[in-house]
Design a protein around this motif. Structure first.
Motif, PDB file in Angstrom:
ATOM      1  N   SER A  79      -4.161  -6.150  15.281  1.00 58.05           N
ATOM      2  CA  SER A  79      -3.333  -5.422  14.314  1.00 58.05           C
ATOM      3  C   SER A  79      -2.365  -4.561  15.106  1.00 58.05           C
ATOM      4  O   SER A  79      -2.720  -4.045  16.166  1.00 58.05           O
ATOM      5  CB  SER A  79      -4.181  -4.501  13.432  1.00 58.05           C
ATOM      6  N   LEU A  80      -1.171  -4.408  14.600  1.00 63.08           N
ATOM      7  CA  LEU A  80      -0.259  -3.418  15.142  1.00 63.08           C
ATOM      8  C   LEU A  80      -0.620  -2.098  14.484  1.00 63.08           C
ATOM      9  O   LEU A  80      -0.894  -2.049  13.284  1.00 63.08           O
ATOM     10  CB  LEU A  80       1.192  -3.788  14.840  1.00 63.08           C
ATOM     11  N   SER A  81      -0.666  -1.037  15.255  1.00 62.25           N
ATOM     12  CA  SER A  81      -1.057   0.265  14.735  1.00 62.25           C
ATOM     13  C   SER A  81       0.097   1.241  14.877  1.00 62.25           C
ATOM     14  O   SER A  81       0.699   1.347  15.943  1.00 62.25           O
ATOM     15  CB  SER A  81      -2.278   0.778  15.514  1.00 62.25           C
ATOM     16  N   VAL A  82       0.402   1.921  13.792  1.00 62.48           N
ATOM     17  CA  VAL A  82       1.457   2.933  13.815  1.00 62.48           C
ATOM     18  C   VAL A  82       0.839   4.268  13.424  1.00 62.48           C
ATOM     19  O   VAL A  82       0.047   4.351  12.493  1.00 62.48           O
ATOM     20  CB  VAL A  82       2.652   2.541  12.902  1.00 62.48           C
ATOM     21  N   THR A 104      -4.874  -4.752   2.671  1.00 61.96           N
ATOM     22  CA  THR A 104      -6.251  -5.159   2.965  1.00 61.96           C
ATOM     23  C   THR A 104      -7.213  -3.984   2.923  1.00 61.96           C
ATOM     24  O   THR A 104      -8.411  -4.174   2.752  1.00 61.96           O
ATOM     25  CB  THR A 104      -6.334  -5.877   4.327  1.00 61.96           C
ATOM     26  N   MET A 105      -6.696  -2.760   3.077  1.00 60.83           N
ATOM     27  CA  MET A 105      -7.468  -1.528   2.876  1.00 60.83           C
ATOM     28  C   MET A 105      -6.479  -0.482   2.388  1.00 60.83           C
ATOM     29  O   MET A 105      -5.572  -0.088   3.129  1.00 60.83           O
ATOM     30  CB  MET A 105      -8.128  -1.063   4.181  1.00 60.83           C
ATOM     31  N   GLY A 117      -4.693   3.231   6.348  1.00 62.79           N
ATOM     32  CA  GLY A 117      -4.670   2.022   5.530  1.00 62.79           C
ATOM     33  C   GLY A 117      -4.361   0.816   6.377  1.00 62.79           C
ATOM     34  O   GLY A 117      -3.840   0.926   7.494  1.00 62.79           O
ATOM     35  N   MET A 118      -4.718  -0.359   5.857  1.00 56.84           N
ATOM     36  CA  MET A 118      -4.479  -1.621   6.563  1.00 56.84           C
ATOM     37  C   MET A 118      -3.755  -2.591   5.625  1.00 56.84           C
ATOM     38  O   MET A 118      -3.988  -2.585   4.416  1.00 56.84           O
ATOM     39  CB  MET A 118      -5.810  -2.227   7.024  1.00 56.84           C
ATOM     40  N   LEU A 119      -2.900  -3.413   6.217  1.00 54.29           N
ATOM     41  CA  LEU A 119      -2.116  -4.350   5.422  1.00 54.29           C
ATOM     42  C   LEU A 119      -1.691  -5.543   6.267  1.00 54.29           C
ATOM     43  O   LEU A 119      -1.747  -5.491   7.504  1.00 54.29           O
ATOM     44  CB  LEU A 119      -0.872  -3.653   4.875  1.00 54.29           C
ATOM     45  N   GLU A 120      -1.291  -6.586   5.595  1.00 55.99           N
ATOM     46  CA  GLU A 120      -0.557  -7.689   6.216  1.00 55.99           C
ATOM     47  C   GLU A 120       0.833  -7.629   5.616  1.00 55.99           C
ATOM     48  O   GLU A 120       0.984  -7.646   4.384  1.00 55.99           O
ATOM     49  CB  GLU A 120      -1.203  -9.044   5.897  1.00 55.99           C
ATOM     50  N   ASP A 121       1.847  -7.530   6.457  1.00 58.51           N
ATOM     51  CA  ASP A 121       3.203  -7.449   5.925  1.00 58.51           C
ATOM     52  C   ASP A 121       3.632  -8.810   5.362  1.00 58.51           C
ATOM     53  O   ASP A 121       2.883  -9.785   5.422  1.00 58.51           O
ATOM     54  CB  ASP A 121       4.181  -6.896   6.964  1.00 58.51           C
ATOM     55  N   LYS A 122       4.823  -8.879   4.816  1.00 60.52           N
ATOM     56  CA  LYS A 122       5.274 -10.111   4.165  1.00 60.52           C
ATOM     57  C   LYS A 122       5.475 -11.271   5.135  1.00 60.52           C
ATOM     58  O   LYS A 122       5.674 -12.399   4.714  1.00 60.52           O
ATOM     59  CB  LYS A 122       6.539  -9.858   3.353  1.00 60.52           C
ATOM     60  N   PHE A 123       5.365 -11.011   6.417  1.00 64.88           N
ATOM     61  CA  PHE A 123       5.459 -12.064   7.430  1.00 64.88           C
ATOM     62  C   PHE A 123       4.077 -12.479   7.929  1.00 64.88           C
ATOM     63  O   PHE A 123       3.958 -13.330   8.804  1.00 64.88           O
ATOM     64  CB  PHE A 123       6.337 -11.597   8.594  1.00 64.88           C
ATOM     65  N   GLY A 124       3.027 -11.812   7.418  1.00 65.33           N
ATOM     66  CA  GLY A 124       1.660 -12.119   7.810  1.00 65.33           C
ATOM     67  C   GLY A 124       1.141 -11.318   8.986  1.00 65.33           C
ATOM     68  O   GLY A 124       0.018 -11.528   9.439  1.00 65.33           O
ATOM     69  N   PRO A 126      -0.571  -8.280  10.754  1.00 64.42           N
ATOM     70  CA  PRO A 126      -1.482  -7.215  10.342  1.00 64.42           C
ATOM     71  C   PRO A 126      -1.102  -5.865  10.957  1.00 64.42           C
ATOM     72  O   PRO A 126      -0.730  -5.785  12.128  1.00 64.42           O
ATOM     73  CB  PRO A 126      -2.843  -7.687  10.867  1.00 64.42           C
ATOM     74  N   TRP A 127      -1.196  -4.816  10.131  1.00 64.06           N
ATOM     75  CA  TRP A 127      -0.855  -3.459  10.532  1.00 64.06           C
ATOM     76  C   TRP A 127      -1.952  -2.489  10.115  1.00 64.06           C
ATOM     77  O   TRP A 127      -2.633  -2.703   9.111  1.00 64.06           O
ATOM     78  CB  TRP A 127       0.427  -2.984   9.830  1.00 64.06           C
ATOM     79  N   MET A 128      -2.066  -1.405  10.874  1.00 68.13           N
ATOM     80  CA  MET A 128      -2.863  -0.244  10.500  1.00 68.13           C
ATOM     81  C   MET A 128      -1.932   0.964  10.561  1.00 68.13           C
ATOM     82  O   MET A 128      -1.175   1.104  11.520  1.00 68.13           O
ATOM     83  CB  MET A 128      -4.031  -0.032  11.471  1.00 68.13           C
ATOM     84  N   VAL A 129      -1.987   1.790   9.542  1.00 70.04           N
ATOM     85  CA  VAL A 129      -1.237   3.048   9.535  1.00 70.04           C
ATOM     86  C   VAL A 129      -2.270   4.158   9.577  1.00 70.04           C
ATOM     87  O   VAL A 129      -3.211   4.173   8.780  1.00 70.04           O
ATOM     88  CB  VAL A 129      -0.351   3.169   8.271  1.00 70.04           C
ATOM     89  N   ASN A 130      -2.134   5.066  10.541  1.00 64.44           N
ATOM     90  CA  ASN A 130      -3.139   6.085  10.773  1.00 64.44           C
ATOM     91  C   ASN A 130      -2.484   7.452  10.965  1.00 64.44           C
ATOM     92  O   ASN A 130      -1.442   7.575  11.600  1.00 64.44           O
ATOM     93  CB  ASN A 130      -3.937   5.745  12.035  1.00 64.44           C
ATOM     94  N   VAL A 131      -3.130   8.473  10.424  1.00 64.06           N
ATOM     95  CA  VAL A 131      -2.749   9.863  10.662  1.00 64.06           C
ATOM     96  C   VAL A 131      -3.871  10.487  11.480  1.00 64.06           C
ATOM     97  O   VAL A 131      -5.041  10.386  11.111  1.00 64.06           O
ATOM     98  CB  VAL A 131      -2.586  10.635   9.334  1.00 64.06           C
TER      99      VAL A 131
END
Length: 136
Positions: A79-82, A104-105, A117-124, A126-131
């Motif tokens: 997953s790419l994490s930002v 996905t979360m 939160g976790m997601l798959e963007d419209k290109f498929g 996977p990402w995680m966004v974290n604070v």
């Protein structure tokens, strides 16, 4: 280390989406047709991205479209994490990246973060966004 993503012919669209979603900019982009082997590139691939670099949030992502003859197999095992500075910023990043994709979360507080939160963007991808948890 930096991530290098391979796309199935839509790298330019993906990078433009990431630039908008993450407040970044494309630093470099070259198509297969613009490359030194451009004259030997099949016509259908001349406008596809051979290499590009996006900078956002002090980080870089590199990307390309797969060259002719290479099969796209999707994204697995990463997953790419930002990282966001606060919950509101994290929520905005999550909303932007998940547009047209699949959550996905859902973005919410967790035991390690006030916003994650976790997601798959419209290109498929996977990402995680974290604070980060406030230090106290």
């Amino acid at each position: 280390m930096e991530a290098y993503l391979s796309f199935n012919g839509n790298a330019a669209e993906a990078l433009a989406f990431y630039a908008r979603s993450l407040g970044g900019k494309i630093l470099f982009s070259m198509t297969f047709g613009e490359s030194p082997m451009g004259k030997d590139t099949p016509e259908a691939y001349k406008g596809k991205i051979m290499h590009a670099t996006l900078e956002a949030r002090g980080k870089q992502i590199m990307a390309s479209d797969l060259p002719p003859g290479m099969a796209f197999e999707g994204y697995k095992g990463f997953s790419l994490s930002v990282q966001a500075g606060d919950v509101k910023e994290g929520e905005a990043l999550f909303k932007a990246l998940s547009e047209g994709g699949k959550v996905t979360m859902p973005y919410a507080a967790t035991f390690w973060s006030p916003g994650f939160g976790m997601l798959e963007d419209k290109f498929g991808v996977p990402w995680m966004v974290n604070v980060a948890q406030p230090q106290g």
